[in-house]
Enzyme design. Structure first.
Site, PDB file in Angstrom:
ATOM      1  N   GLY A 277       0.806  -1.221   0.000  1.00 53.44           N
ATOM      2  CA  GLY A 277       0.000   0.000   0.000  1.00 53.44           C
ATOM      3  C   GLY A 277       0.843   1.278   0.000  1.00 53.44           C
TER       4      GLY A 277
ATOM      5  CG  ASP B 215       2.709  -4.923  17.164  1.00 52.44           C
ATOM      6  OD1 ASP B 215       2.270  -3.765  16.992  1.00 52.44           O
ATOM      7  OD2 ASP B 215       2.062  -5.818  17.733  1.00 52.44           O
TER       8      ASP B 215
ATOM      9  CE1 TYR C  19      -7.613   5.227   9.772  1.00 47.67           C
ATOM     10  CE2 TYR C  19      -8.941   7.013   8.877  1.00 47.67           C
ATOM     11  CZ  TYR C  19      -7.803   6.225   8.834  1.00 47.67           C
ATOM     12  OH  TYR C  19      -6.845   6.453   7.871  1.00 47.67           O
TER      13      TYR C  19
HETATM   14  P1  NDP Z   1      -2.867  -0.834   4.337  1.00 47.66           P
HETATM   15  O1  NDP Z   1      -3.832  -1.521   5.241  1.00 47.66           O
HETATM   16  O2  NDP Z   1      -2.866  -1.199   2.890  1.00 47.66           O
HETATM   17  O3  NDP Z   1      -1.376  -1.006   4.894  1.00 47.66           O
HETATM   18  C1  NDP Z   1      -1.091  -0.745   6.240  1.00 47.66           C
HETATM   19  C2  NDP Z   1       0.047  -1.626   6.675  1.00 47.66           C
HETATM   20  O4  NDP Z   1       0.290  -1.418   8.089  1.00 47.66           O
HETATM   21  C3  NDP Z   1      -0.287  -3.114   6.500  1.00 47.66           C
HETATM   22  O5  NDP Z   1       0.821  -3.830   6.021  1.00 47.66           O
HETATM   23  C4  NDP Z   1      -0.685  -3.495   7.912  1.00 47.66           C
HETATM   24  O6  NDP Z   1      -0.635  -4.886   8.206  1.00 47.66           O
HETATM   25  C5  NDP Z   1       0.348  -2.692   8.703  1.00 47.66           C
HETATM   26  N1  NDP Z   1       0.044  -2.700  10.128  1.00 47.66           N
HETATM   27  C6  NDP Z   1      -1.167  -2.808  10.735  1.00 47.66           C
HETATM   28  N2  NDP Z   1      -1.023  -2.858  12.062  1.00 47.66           N
HETATM   29  C7  NDP Z   1       0.309  -2.776  12.312  1.00 47.66           C
HETATM   30  C8  NDP Z   1       1.097  -2.777  13.490  1.00 47.66           C
HETATM   31  N3  NDP Z   1       0.553  -2.907  14.705  1.00 47.66           N
HETATM   32  N4  NDP Z   1       2.444  -2.661  13.378  1.00 47.66           N
HETATM   33  C9  NDP Z   1       3.020  -2.559  12.168  1.00 47.66           C
HETATM   34  N5  NDP Z   1       2.334  -2.583  11.005  1.00 47.66           N
HETATM   35  C10 NDP Z   1       0.991  -2.679  11.081  1.00 47.66           C
HETATM   36  O7  NDP Z   1      -3.122   0.724   4.532  1.00 47.66           O
HETATM   37  P2  NDP Z   1      -2.744   1.976   3.586  1.00 47.66           P
HETATM   38  O8  NDP Z   1      -1.479   1.727   2.880  1.00 47.66           O
HETATM   39  O9  NDP Z   1      -3.952   2.348   2.845  1.00 47.66           O
HETATM   40  O10 NDP Z   1      -2.556   3.098   4.717  1.00 47.66           O
HETATM   41  C11 NDP Z   1      -1.275   3.528   5.202  1.00 47.66           C
HETATM   42  C12 NDP Z   1      -1.493   4.711   6.133  1.00 47.66           C
HETATM   43  O11 NDP Z   1      -2.189   5.757   5.441  1.00 47.66           O
HETATM   44  C13 NDP Z   1      -2.337   4.376   7.366  1.00 47.66           C
HETATM   45  O12 NDP Z   1      -1.838   5.049   8.494  1.00 47.66           O
HETATM   46  C14 NDP Z   1      -3.706   4.906   6.991  1.00 47.66           C
HETATM   47  O13 NDP Z   1      -4.500   5.206   8.114  1.00 47.66           O
HETATM   48  C15 NDP Z   1      -3.332   6.138   6.189  1.00 47.66           C
HETATM   49  N6  NDP Z   1      -4.406   6.563   5.277  1.00 47.66           N
HETATM   50  C16 NDP Z   1      -4.900   5.721   4.322  1.00 47.66           C
HETATM   51  C17 NDP Z   1      -5.937   6.124   3.500  1.00 47.66           C
HETATM   52  C18 NDP Z   1      -6.532   5.240   2.445  1.00 47.66           C
HETATM   53  O14 NDP Z   1      -7.588   5.615   1.876  1.00 47.66           O
HETATM   54  N7  NDP Z   1      -5.943   4.117   2.081  1.00 47.66           N
HETATM   55  C19 NDP Z   1      -6.536   7.458   3.647  1.00 47.66           C
HETATM   56  C20 NDP Z   1      -5.925   8.272   4.679  1.00 47.66           C
HETATM   57  C21 NDP Z   1      -4.908   7.827   5.460  1.00 47.66           C
HETATM   58  P3  NDP Z   1      -2.027  -5.720   8.485  1.00 47.66           P
HETATM   59  O15 NDP Z   1      -2.478  -6.255   7.198  1.00 47.66           O
HETATM   60  O16 NDP Z   1      -1.626  -6.788   9.457  1.00 47.66           O
HETATM   61  O17 NDP Z   1      -3.043  -4.778   9.076  1.00 47.66           O
END
Ligand code: NDP
Length: 266
Positions: free
Chosen positions: A17, A63, A160
Site C-alpha cells: 500500500g 509491531d 479512526y
Molecule cells: P494498508 O492496510 O494497505 O497497509 C497498512 C500496513 O500497516 C499493513 O501492512 C498493515 O498490516 C500494517 N500494520 C497494521 N497494524 C500494524 C502494526 N501494529 N504494526 C506494524 N504494522 C501494522 O493501509 P494503507 O497503505 O492504505 O494506509 C497507510 C497509512 O495511510 C495508514 O496510516 C492509513 O490510516 C493512512 N491513510 C490511508 C488512506 C486510504 O484511503 N488508504 C486514507 C488516509 C490515510 P495488516 O495487514 O496486518 O493490518
C-alpha cells in the site's frame, strides 16, 4: 530535486500500500530503507524487490504497538546503516462502524496502533535522529500519516477519526518541541483522501455495511467527493512524503499537508 543520498529512512507498515510506495519513492531518491511491518512474508518480498532494483533495503518485523520492537528497530537502523535521518509513521488500521456498535476493545485497538504507535515512534526515534540532524541541510524529518478524517467529521468512523486527529496534534507538539530544543528535526503530518489500497477498499466495504449500501455505491460517492475526479493512488501520497523528507521542505515543520484531490476544500 528531492535527493536523499546517504540518508537512512525507517518506514512502518511498509510491506504494501502507501507504505510500500513511500519506501520506493525514498529509495528512488537515494535513501537506505529500513522497511518494517507485521506482515513478514509480504515485507520480506517487498524489501527483496527493492534490493533487486539496486536499492539498500532491509526488512524487520515490527509491531508499532510494542515499545521493545521500537527499541530494537531504531537500534538496527544505527547498526545496519549507521544512523537514522527520516522516520515515516505509516502503519495504521481502519474501522468503520456506527458509534453505538463500536466496542471499547475495537476503539482501543485503533488507538493502540494509530496513536500509541506514532507516540512510540517519535519517542524512540528522536534521540537517533538528533545524532545526525545537525549535519543535514534541511534537518532530520518525521512524517506522520494522518488522514483527511482528522480534519472533517466522518460519520461512522469515530474511532479512526479520533486516532488521526491525535496524530495531527502530536505532530504539531513534536514539531514545536524539537524546534525549540534546537534539535533540527522537523515533524509534519500528511492527510490523504481516499487512496486505492486494501484499506481504501475496506473503507468502501465497512462504510457500506454501516450505512446499508453496497461498496460500489460508496466508492462512487467517494470519487464524487474528490473534486479532482478520481481517488488517490499510493504514489500521490509517497511524493508528498518525499518532499517532507527532503531538504526542499527545510522550512516546513508542524504543517499538515493535505493530499486529497480537493476533498477537504469542497
Ligand atoms: P494498508 O492496510 O494497505 O497497509 C497498512 C500496513 O500497516 C499493513 O501492512 C498493515 O498490516 C500494517 N500494520 C497494521 N497494524 C500494524 C502494526 N501494529 N504494526 C506494524 N504494522 C501494522 O493501509 P494503507 O497503505 O492504505 O494506509 C497507510 C497509512 O495511510 C495508514 O496510516 C492509513 O490510516 C493512512 N491513510 C490511508 C488512506 C486510504 O484511503 N488508504 C486514507 C488516509 C490515510 P495488516 O495487514 O496486518 O493490518
Amino acid at each position: 530535486m528531492h535527493r536523499l543520498d546517504g540518508r537512512v529512512a525507517l518506514v512502518t507498515g511498509g510491506a504494501r500500500g502507501i507504505g510500500l510506495a513511500i519506501c520506493e519513492a525514498l529509495a528512488g531518491a537515494g535513501a537506505a530503507i529500513m522497511l518494517t511491518d507485521v506482515l513478514d512474508q509480504a515485507g520480506e518480498a517487498s524489501a527483496q524487490r527493492l534490493r533487486d532494483a539496486g536499492h539498500q533495503c532491509e526488512y524487520r518485523h515490527h509491531d508499532v504497538t510494542s515499545e521493545a520492537d521500537w527499541v530494537e528497530v531504531v537500534g538496527a537502523c544505527e547498526k545496519r546503516f549507521g544512523g537514522l535521518d527520516t522516520l515515516v509513521n505509516n502503519a495504521g488500521i481502519f474501522i468503520a462502524k456506527p458509534t453505538a456498535d463500536t466496542t471499547l476493545e475495537e476503539f482501543r485497538r485503533v488507538q493502540a496502533v494509530n496513536v500509541d504507535g506514532v507516540f512510540l515512534g517519535i519517542k524512540h526515534s528522536v534521540p537517533a535522529l538528533a545524532r545526525r540532524a545537525q549535519a543535514i541541510p534541511g534537518g532530520a524529518s518525521i512524517v506522520n500519516l494522518s488522514s483527511v478524517a482528522a480534519l472533517i467529521g466522518t460519520p461512522d468512523a469515530l474511532a479512526y477519526s479520533t486516532s488521526k486527529g491525535a496524530v495531527r496534534t502530536m505532530s504539531k507538539v513534536a514539531a514545536v518541541d524539537c524546534g525549540r530544543k534546537g534539535l533540527k528535526i522537523r515533524v509534519n503530518s500528511v492527510h490523504p483522501g481516499v487512496i486505492q489500497t486494501l484499506m481504501g477498499q475496506q473503507v468502501f466495504d465497512e462504510l457500506g455495511s454501516a450505512t446499508g449500501h453496497d461498496s460500489a455505491e460508496i466508492e462512487a460517492k467517494m470519487i464524487a467527493a474528490h473534486p479532482i475526479g478520481r481517488l488517490g493512488n499510493p504514489e500521490d501520497v509517497a511524493n508528498a512524503v518525499l518532499f517532507l523528507a527532503s531538504d526542499a521542505s527545510a522550512f516546513v515543520t508542524g504543517a499538515e499537508l493535505v493530499v486529497d484531490g480537493g476533498m477537504f476544500a469542497s
